[in-house]
Design an enzyme around this catalytic site. Structure first.
Site, PDB file in Angstrom:
ATOM      1  N   PRO A 161      22.119  67.255  75.288  1.00 13.34           N
ATOM      2  CA  PRO A 161      22.400  66.290  76.190  1.00 13.34           C
ATOM      3  C   PRO A 161      22.580  64.753  75.436  1.00 13.34           C
ATOM      4  O   PRO A 161      21.853  64.602  74.605  1.00 13.34           O
ATOM      5  CB  PRO A 161      21.205  66.193  77.065  1.00 13.34           C
ATOM      6  CG  PRO A 161      20.171  66.924  76.482  1.00 13.34           C
ATOM      7  CD  PRO A 161      20.751  67.780  75.314  1.00 13.34           C
ATOM      8  N   ASN A 162      23.571  64.191  75.897  1.00 12.75           N
ATOM      9  CA  ASN A 162      23.874  62.851  75.646  1.00 12.75           C
ATOM     10  C   ASN A 162      24.534  62.825  74.289  1.00 12.75           C
ATOM     11  O   ASN A 162      25.270  61.695  73.918  1.00 12.75           O
ATOM     12  CB  ASN A 162      22.613  61.884  75.856  1.00 12.75           C
ATOM     13  CG  ASN A 162      22.105  61.792  77.214  1.00 12.75           C
ATOM     14  OD1 ASN A 162      22.954  61.597  78.099  1.00 12.75           O
ATOM     15  ND2 ASN A 162      21.204  61.996  77.300  1.00 12.75           N
ATOM     16  N   ARG A 200      26.816  55.199  72.295  1.00 13.84           N
ATOM     17  CA  ARG A 200      25.358  55.277  72.635  1.00 13.84           C
ATOM     18  C   ARG A 200      24.570  54.889  71.485  1.00 13.84           C
ATOM     19  O   ARG A 200      24.344  55.313  70.327  1.00 13.84           O
ATOM     20  CB  ARG A 200      24.968  56.829  72.775  1.00 13.84           C
ATOM     21  CG  ARG A 200      23.568  56.934  73.287  1.00 13.84           C
ATOM     22  CD  ARG A 200      23.132  58.278  73.225  1.00 13.84           C
ATOM     23  NE  ARG A 200      21.770  58.532  73.563  1.00 13.84           N
ATOM     24  CZ  ARG A 200      20.972  59.393  73.148  1.00 13.84           C
ATOM     25  NH1 ARG A 200      21.490  60.613  72.631  1.00 13.84           N
ATOM     26  NH2 ARG A 200      19.661  59.463  73.542  1.00 13.84           N
ATOM     27  N   TYR A 217      22.308  55.796  66.469  1.00 12.46           N
ATOM     28  CA  TYR A 217      23.009  57.108  66.068  1.00 12.46           C
ATOM     29  C   TYR A 217      24.383  56.899  65.220  1.00 12.46           C
ATOM     30  O   TYR A 217      24.793  57.623  65.028  1.00 12.46           O
ATOM     31  CB  TYR A 217      23.473  57.630  67.333  1.00 12.46           C
ATOM     32  CG  TYR A 217      21.888  58.018  68.232  1.00 12.46           C
ATOM     33  CD1 TYR A 217      21.440  59.284  67.831  1.00 12.46           C
ATOM     34  CD2 TYR A 217      21.576  57.417  69.246  1.00 12.46           C
ATOM     35  CE1 TYR A 217      20.077  59.723  68.484  1.00 12.46           C
ATOM     36  CE2 TYR A 217      20.244  57.785  70.168  1.00 12.46           C
ATOM     37  CZ  TYR A 217      19.798  58.716  69.463  1.00 12.46           C
ATOM     38  OH  TYR A 217      18.598  59.309  70.256  1.00 12.46           O
ATOM     39  N   ASN A 251      21.347  70.820  67.590  1.00 12.41           N
ATOM     40  CA  ASN A 251      20.637  69.441  67.732  1.00 12.41           C
ATOM     41  C   ASN A 251      20.286  69.765  69.262  1.00 12.41           C
ATOM     42  O   ASN A 251      21.410  69.282  70.065  1.00 12.41           O
ATOM     43  CB  ASN A 251      21.704  68.352  67.481  1.00 12.41           C
ATOM     44  CG  ASN A 251      21.164  67.253  67.637  1.00 12.41           C
ATOM     45  OD1 ASN A 251      20.251  66.757  68.293  1.00 12.41           O
ATOM     46  ND2 ASN A 251      21.679  65.987  67.045  1.00 12.41           N
ATOM     47  N   ALA A 270      17.093  65.706  73.442  1.00 14.68           N
ATOM     48  CA  ALA A 270      15.860  65.691  74.375  1.00 14.68           C
ATOM     49  C   ALA A 270      15.327  66.841  74.699  1.00 14.68           C
ATOM     50  O   ALA A 270      13.998  66.897  74.767  1.00 14.68           O
ATOM     51  CB  ALA A 270      16.056  64.807  75.533  1.00 14.68           C
ATOM     52  N   GLU A 315      17.213  73.550  63.076  1.00 13.51           N
ATOM     53  CA  GLU A 315      17.241  72.501  64.225  1.00 13.51           C
ATOM     54  C   GLU A 315      17.375  71.207  63.249  1.00 13.51           C
ATOM     55  O   GLU A 315      17.012  70.909  62.288  1.00 13.51           O
ATOM     56  CB  GLU A 315      15.686  72.260  64.519  1.00 13.51           C
ATOM     57  CG  GLU A 315      15.406  71.112  65.304  1.00 13.51           C
ATOM     58  CD  GLU A 315      13.773  71.108  65.801  1.00 13.51           C
ATOM     59  OE1 GLU A 315      13.397  69.931  66.256  1.00 13.51           O
ATOM     60  OE2 GLU A 315      13.068  71.765  65.268  1.00 13.51           O
ATOM     61  N   HIS A 350      18.352  66.580  63.632  1.00 11.07           N
ATOM     62  CA  HIS A 350      18.447  65.525  64.535  1.00 11.07           C
ATOM     63  C   HIS A 350      19.133  64.381  63.705  1.00 11.07           C
ATOM     64  O   HIS A 350      18.796  64.151  62.363  1.00 11.07           O
ATOM     65  CB  HIS A 350      16.998  65.016  64.841  1.00 11.07           C
ATOM     66  CG  HIS A 350      16.497  66.225  65.474  1.00 11.07           C
ATOM     67  ND1 HIS A 350      16.412  66.234  67.015  1.00 11.07           N
ATOM     68  CD2 HIS A 350      15.628  66.704  65.217  1.00 11.07           C
ATOM     69  CE1 HIS A 350      15.784  67.224  67.239  1.00 11.07           C
ATOM     70  NE2 HIS A 350      15.067  67.916  66.309  1.00 11.07           N
ATOM     71  N   ARG A 410      10.370  57.399  65.600  1.00 12.44           N
ATOM     72  CA  ARG A 410      10.444  56.714  66.944  1.00 12.44           C
ATOM     73  C   ARG A 410       9.362  56.859  67.859  1.00 12.44           C
ATOM     74  O   ARG A 410       8.270  57.001  67.698  1.00 12.44           O
ATOM     75  CB  ARG A 410      11.823  57.501  67.454  1.00 12.44           C
ATOM     76  CG  ARG A 410      13.070  57.410  66.646  1.00 12.44           C
ATOM     77  CD  ARG A 410      14.227  57.750  66.897  1.00 12.44           C
ATOM     78  NE  ARG A 410      14.646  57.325  68.174  1.00 12.44           N
ATOM     79  CZ  ARG A 410      15.464  57.814  69.080  1.00 12.44           C
ATOM     80  NH1 ARG A 410      16.215  59.076  68.678  1.00 12.44           N
ATOM     81  NH2 ARG A 410      15.811  57.115  70.308  1.00 12.44           N
TER      82      ARG A 410
END
Length: 148
Positions: A10-11, A18, A23, A75, A78, A99, A101, A108
């Site tokens: 998502p996103n 964004r 990012y 990725n 969330a 996985e 990111h 964070r």
């Protein structure tokens, strides 16, 4: 031909606009084009899917083996932090998952420090911006015996 599936959560469709301080300015399309070119040079087909819907990502994971994918680069965004359903889908298939990111999730917010999917993936790459995708792809290519 060997195949790799890249799943963007998502996103991530908003990459480039964004929170660029976190990012960067690279778009999702830029990432996909770069990955496809790199995979093609190694003789591997790469398919990318982005979804803001958990169920779509689960369906893709569940079908990966049947669709001939030898690796998944994920990725989960969330969903990484709370999706037991994605975790269970990964555990249920025989296709290895990396996985990844873009940001260093461990630097964070506290809620981003825990990944429910990490225990069922091959490994995690985080914090290298777009290079997180490149590193994940390079590792998958080597594991598949397709690296050049």
């Amino acid at each position: 031909m060997k195949k790799i599936l890249v799943l963007h959560g998502p996103n991530l469709n908003l990459l480039g606009t964004r929170e660029p301080q976190i990012y960067g300015s690279t778009t999702l399309n830029d990432i996909d084009v770069m990955l496809k070119e790199r995979a093609k040079a190694a003789g591997v087909e790469l398919v990318s899917v982005q979804s803001n819907y958990e169920g779509k990502l689960i369906d893709e994971i569940q079908q990966a083996g049947k669709n001939g994918y030898e690796f998944i680069l994920l990725n989960a965004a969330a969903f990484t932090h709370y999706s037991i359903a994605i975790r269970d889908a990964i555990a249920a298939v025989d296709v290895p998952v990396i996985e990844l990111h873009i940001s260093n999730v461990h630097k964070r917010e506290e809620f981003r420090h825990h990944s429910v999917i990490s225990p069922v993936v091959m490994g995690q790459i985080a914090g290298f911006g777009v290079d997180s995708y490149i590193a994940a792809l390079d590792i998958a290519l080597r594991k598949m015996g397709a690296a050049k």
